[in-house]
Motif scaffolding. Structure first.
Motif, PDB file in Angstrom:
ATOM      1  N   PHE A   6       0.843  -1.176   0.000  1.00 47.85           N
ATOM      2  CA  PHE A   6       0.000   0.000   0.000  1.00 47.85           C
ATOM      3  C   PHE A   6       0.878   1.225   0.000  1.00 47.85           C
ATOM      4  O   PHE A   6       2.064   1.164   0.262  1.00 47.85           O
ATOM      5  N   PHE A   7       0.295   2.354  -0.330  1.00 47.22           N
ATOM      6  CA  PHE A   7       0.965   3.633  -0.285  1.00 47.22           C
ATOM      7  C   PHE A   7       0.399   4.390   0.897  1.00 47.22           C
ATOM      8  O   PHE A   7      -0.811   4.497   1.036  1.00 47.22           O
ATOM      9  N   ASN A   8       1.251   4.902   1.763  1.00 49.57           N
ATOM     10  CA  ASN A   8       0.733   5.732   2.847  1.00 49.57           C
ATOM     11  C   ASN A   8       0.472   7.131   2.302  1.00 49.57           C
ATOM     12  O   ASN A   8       0.694   7.391   1.112  1.00 49.57           O
ATOM     13  N   LEU A   9      -0.023   8.039   3.114  1.00 50.04           N
ATOM     14  CA  LEU A   9      -0.403   9.367   2.632  1.00 50.04           C
ATOM     15  C   LEU A   9       0.774  10.155   2.073  1.00 50.04           C
ATOM     16  O   LEU A   9       0.588  11.073   1.296  1.00 50.04           O
ATOM     17  N   ARG A  10       1.997   9.799   2.461  1.00 53.74           N
ATOM     18  CA  ARG A  10       3.174  10.471   1.904  1.00 53.74           C
ATOM     19  C   ARG A  10       3.539   9.891   0.549  1.00 53.74           C
ATOM     20  O   ARG A  10       4.449  10.374  -0.110  1.00 53.74           O
ATOM     21  N   ALA A  24      -5.870  -0.265  14.350  1.00 55.00           N
ATOM     22  CA  ALA A  24      -7.226   0.216  14.603  1.00 55.00           C
ATOM     23  C   ALA A  24      -7.344   1.641  14.096  1.00 55.00           C
ATOM     24  O   ALA A  24      -6.420   2.434  14.232  1.00 55.00           O
ATOM     25  N   GLY A  25      -8.458   1.959  13.507  1.00 51.01           N
ATOM     26  CA  GLY A  25      -8.688   3.317  13.023  1.00 51.01           C
ATOM     27  C   GLY A  25      -8.141   3.575  11.637  1.00 51.01           C
ATOM     28  O   GLY A  25      -8.148   4.713  11.172  1.00 51.01           O
ATOM     29  N   THR A  26      -7.682   2.539  10.937  1.00 54.20           N
ATOM     30  CA  THR A  26      -7.186   2.733   9.581  1.00 54.20           C
ATOM     31  C   THR A  26      -8.029   1.935   8.598  1.00 54.20           C
ATOM     32  O   THR A  26      -8.714   0.986   8.965  1.00 54.20           O
ATOM     33  N   PHE A  27      -7.976   2.352   7.348  1.00 49.28           N
ATOM     34  CA  PHE A  27      -8.631   1.612   6.274  1.00 49.28           C
ATOM     35  C   PHE A  27      -7.806   1.780   5.011  1.00 49.28           C
ATOM     36  O   PHE A  27      -6.904   2.613   4.947  1.00 49.28           O
ATOM     37  N   PHE A  28      -8.114   0.980   4.014  1.00 48.60           N
ATOM     38  CA  PHE A  28      -7.330   0.961   2.788  1.00 48.60           C
ATOM     39  C   PHE A  28      -8.230   1.180   1.584  1.00 48.60           C
ATOM     40  O   PHE A  28      -9.351   0.677   1.539  1.00 48.60           O
ATOM     41  N   LEU A  29      -7.720   1.911   0.619  1.00 44.70           N
ATOM     42  CA  LEU A  29      -8.378   2.091  -0.669  1.00 44.70           C
ATOM     43  C   LEU A  29      -7.362   1.795  -1.768  1.00 44.70           C
ATOM     44  O   LEU A  29      -6.185   2.152  -1.643  1.00 44.70           O
ATOM     45  N   TYR A  30      -7.820   1.146  -2.817  1.00 44.95           N
ATOM     46  CA  TYR A  30      -6.955   0.905  -3.967  1.00 44.95           C
ATOM     47  C   TYR A  30      -6.807   2.181  -4.790  1.00 44.95           C
ATOM     48  O   TYR A  30      -7.774   2.922  -4.991  1.00 44.95           O
ATOM     49  N   ASP A  31      -5.597   2.431  -5.283  1.00 42.53           N
ATOM     50  CA  ASP A  31      -5.393   3.423  -6.318  1.00 42.53           C
ATOM     51  C   ASP A  31      -5.858   2.785  -7.622  1.00 42.53           C
ATOM     52  O   ASP A  31      -5.732   1.564  -7.810  1.00 42.53           O
ATOM     53  N   LEU A  32      -6.402   3.602  -8.523  1.00 41.44           N
ATOM     54  CA  LEU A  32      -6.932   3.088  -9.780  1.00 41.44           C
ATOM     55  C   LEU A  32      -6.339   3.822 -10.968  1.00 41.44           C
ATOM     56  O   LEU A  32      -5.998   5.000 -10.877  1.00 41.44           O
ATOM     57  N   LYS A  33      -6.267   3.113 -12.080  1.00 39.95           N
ATOM     58  CA  LYS A  33      -5.956   3.724 -13.369  1.00 39.95           C
ATOM     59  C   LYS A  33      -7.139   3.420 -14.277  1.00 39.95           C
ATOM     60  O   LYS A  33      -7.569   2.265 -14.382  1.00 39.95           O
ATOM     61  N   VAL A  34      -7.691   4.445 -14.906  1.00 40.65           N
ATOM     62  CA  VAL A  34      -8.811   4.281 -15.835  1.00 40.65           C
ATOM     63  C   VAL A  34      -8.280   4.629 -17.218  1.00 40.65           C
ATOM     64  O   VAL A  34      -7.940   5.778 -17.496  1.00 40.65           O
ATOM     65  N   GLY A 117      -2.356   0.008  -6.757  1.00 40.91           N
ATOM     66  CA  GLY A 117      -1.693   0.027  -5.462  1.00 40.91           C
ATOM     67  C   GLY A 117      -2.739   0.107  -4.373  1.00 40.91           C
ATOM     68  O   GLY A 117      -3.931   0.244  -4.653  1.00 40.91           O
ATOM     69  N   LEU A 118      -2.300   0.008  -3.154  1.00 37.35           N
ATOM     70  CA  LEU A 118      -3.197   0.069  -2.012  1.00 37.35           C
ATOM     71  C   LEU A 118      -2.696   1.167  -1.087  1.00 37.35           C
ATOM     72  O   LEU A 118      -1.530   1.190  -0.728  1.00 37.35           O
TER      73      LEU A 118
END
Length: 137
Positions: A6-10, A24-34, A117-118
């Protein structure tokens, strides 16, 4: 077997070992390419060009200046992008179906959504609503 990253906010890529290790208190989103795809030699009516793309990183859309994107096609894609960013069951069509048709029924163009990526987010950095407040439990 490769471990998911995954990629952190930095923007730093980090490996994750197990979903039980998630803080705890975190979640993940995939980066996308369209990306714009179409059969070779076909007439494209929506002013897209094969290979044009934009990226989704967190809640942000990233467009290249030299790659305009149709407002009508973007409107059709937008409702799908947040769902494609999330982990879903492998039997869910949202997991398997990656190509979305152009909004013009006469246009052969498709838009391929690829996870690239995540990215890790902290709940408290994304909303003012307390994590303990939920009507879905």
């Amino acid at each position: 077997m490769n471990k998911p990253c995954f990629f952190n906010l930095r923007g730093d890529m980090t490996s994750i070992s197990d979903t039980n290790d998630f803080e705890a208190g975190t979640f993940f989103l995939y980066d996308l390419k369209v990306e714009v795809i179409a059969p070779e030699g076909s007439k494209i009516w929506c002013n897209a060009k094969v290979g044009d793309y934009f990226e989704v990183k967190g809640e942000l859309l990233h467009f290249r200046e030299d790659m305009p994107f149709s407002l009508y096609n973007l409107a059709a894609l937008l409702p799908l992008l947040p769902a494609k960013q999330r982990q879903v069951d492998k039997n869910d069509w949202m997991f398997t179906d990656t190509d979305i048709a152009c909004t013009d029924p006469n246009c052969p163009t498709r838009f391929r959504i690829t996870r690239t990526g995540l990215r890790k987010f902290r709940h408290d950095d994304t909303t003012a609503v307390s994590q303990s407040f939920s009507t879905l439990d």
